[in-house]
Design a protein around this motif. Structure first.
Motif, PDB file in Angstrom:
ATOM      1  N   GLU A  39     -28.479 -65.055 -85.270  1.00 10.90           N
ATOM      2  CA  GLU A  39     -29.653 -65.914 -85.460  1.00 10.90           C
ATOM      3  C   GLU A  39     -29.262 -67.370 -85.736  1.00 10.90           C
ATOM      4  O   GLU A  39     -30.106 -68.254 -85.699  1.00 10.90           O
ATOM      5  N   ILE A  40     -27.987 -67.603 -86.035  1.00 13.41           N
ATOM      6  CA  ILE A  40     -27.521 -68.956 -86.351  1.00 13.41           C
ATOM      7  C   ILE A  40     -26.837 -69.530 -85.112  1.00 13.41           C
ATOM      8  O   ILE A  40     -25.778 -69.063 -84.711  1.00 13.41           O
ATOM      9  N   PRO A  41     -27.447 -70.534 -84.495  1.00 12.54           N
ATOM     10  CA  PRO A  41     -26.846 -71.102 -83.281  1.00 12.54           C
ATOM     11  C   PRO A  41     -25.591 -71.915 -83.586  1.00 12.54           C
ATOM     12  O   PRO A  41     -25.491 -72.563 -84.625  1.00 12.54           O
ATOM     13  N   ASP A  42     -24.633 -71.870 -82.671  1.00 14.24           N
ATOM     14  CA  ASP A  42     -23.426 -72.693 -82.799  1.00 14.24           C
ATOM     15  C   ASP A  42     -23.820 -74.163 -82.813  1.00 14.24           C
ATOM     16  O   ASP A  42     -24.750 -74.578 -82.125  1.00 14.24           O
ATOM     17  N   GLU A  72     -10.531 -71.350 -87.885  1.00 17.62           N
ATOM     18  CA  GLU A  72     -10.459 -70.305 -86.865  1.00 17.62           C
ATOM     19  C   GLU A  72     -11.762 -70.207 -86.072  1.00 17.62           C
ATOM     20  O   GLU A  72     -11.767 -69.730 -84.946  1.00 17.62           O
ATOM     21  N   TYR A  73     -12.844 -70.670 -86.665  1.00 19.51           N
ATOM     22  CA  TYR A  73     -14.169 -70.592 -86.044  1.00 19.51           C
ATOM     23  C   TYR A  73     -14.723 -71.972 -85.716  1.00 19.51           C
ATOM     24  O   TYR A  73     -15.937 -72.140 -85.621  1.00 19.51           O
ATOM     25  N   GLU A  74     -13.852 -72.958 -85.539  1.00 21.45           N
ATOM     26  CA  GLU A  74     -14.320 -74.325 -85.337  1.00 21.45           C
ATOM     27  C   GLU A  74     -15.289 -74.467 -84.173  1.00 21.45           C
ATOM     28  O   GLU A  74     -16.152 -75.328 -84.195  1.00 21.45           O
ATOM     29  N   SER A  75     -15.160 -73.626 -83.160  1.00 17.34           N
ATOM     30  CA  SER A  75     -16.076 -73.737 -82.027  1.00 17.34           C
ATOM     31  C   SER A  75     -17.522 -73.478 -82.456  1.00 17.34           C
ATOM     32  O   SER A  75     -18.451 -74.015 -81.853  1.00 17.34           O
ATOM     33  N   CYS A  76     -17.711 -72.701 -83.502  1.00 20.84           N
ATOM     34  CA  CYS A  76     -19.068 -72.433 -84.013  1.00 20.84           C
ATOM     35  C   CYS A  76     -19.663 -73.668 -84.687  1.00 20.84           C
ATOM     36  O   CYS A  76     -20.882 -73.802 -84.776  1.00 20.84           O
TER      37      CYS A  76
END
Length: 135
Positions: A39-42, A72-76
Motif C-alpha cells: 500500500e506504500i508506493p515507492d 539496501e532498499y534505497e530504490s524504495c
C-alpha cells in the motif's frame, strides 16, 4: 511501542507516528514495514513524528545498522524526502545521527523540532535540499 502509518490526503505524504518506548528492533521493524507494504508506493515523501515517544533506546551501532539496512532498499526511497519531527533532545540527536549516515543522493532527510516546519519543508517543490537543523 507502536507505529501508526497513514497517507495524508492533503499532501499525499506518508505519516508515521511513533508512541511509547522505541528500541532497536522497533526501528528495523519500521524499515521492513515501509519497504514491504504494498500500500506504500515507492518514492513517497514521509513524515516521522517522534514527539510522543517516551523513551528512545538506539545505540550508535544500531543507528549505523539501520542506515545500512535502509540503504539496501534505497530504490524504495529514491527521490523522496523524509521529515523527522523530534521534540526531545535525545530523539532529535539520534535522528540527526541517522540523517548524517545515510546516502543523501538517493533521498533526503530533514530533522525538525516543529511539525509545521517539517510540513513546510516537505511541501517545497525543490528536492534534494538539506534543511537547517532546528534549535
Amino acid at each position: 511501542m507502536s507505529f501508526a502509518i497513514s497517507i495524508e490526503d492533503a499532501s499525499g505524504s506518508l505519516v508515521v507516528s511513533a508512541t511509547g518506548h522505541v528500541g532497536e528492533e522497533d526501528a528495523f521493524e519500521l524499515i521492513e514495514r515501509l519497504v514491504s507494504d504494498p500500500e506504500i508506493p515507492d518514492g513517497i515523501n514521509g513524515l516521522v513524528d517522534l514527539r510522543s515517544v517516551d523513551r528512545l533506546d538506539l545505540s550508535a551501532e544500531a543507528i549505523q545498522r539501520a542506515s545500512e539496512t535502509a540503504a539496501e532498499y534505497e530504490s524504495c526511497f529514491a527521490g523522496s524526502r523524509w521529515g523527522i519531527v523530534a521534540g526531545k533532545d535525545l530523539a532529535f540527536g539520534i535522528s540527526r545521527m541517522y540523517e548524517l549516515q545515510r546516502n543523501p543522493q538517493r533521498y533526503t532527510i530533514g530533522v525538525f523540532r516543529d511539525m509545521e516546519a517539517a510540513r513546510a519543508w516537505l511541501a517545497e517543490p525543490t528536492r534534494g535540499t538539506t534543511p537547517q537543523p532546528g534549535p
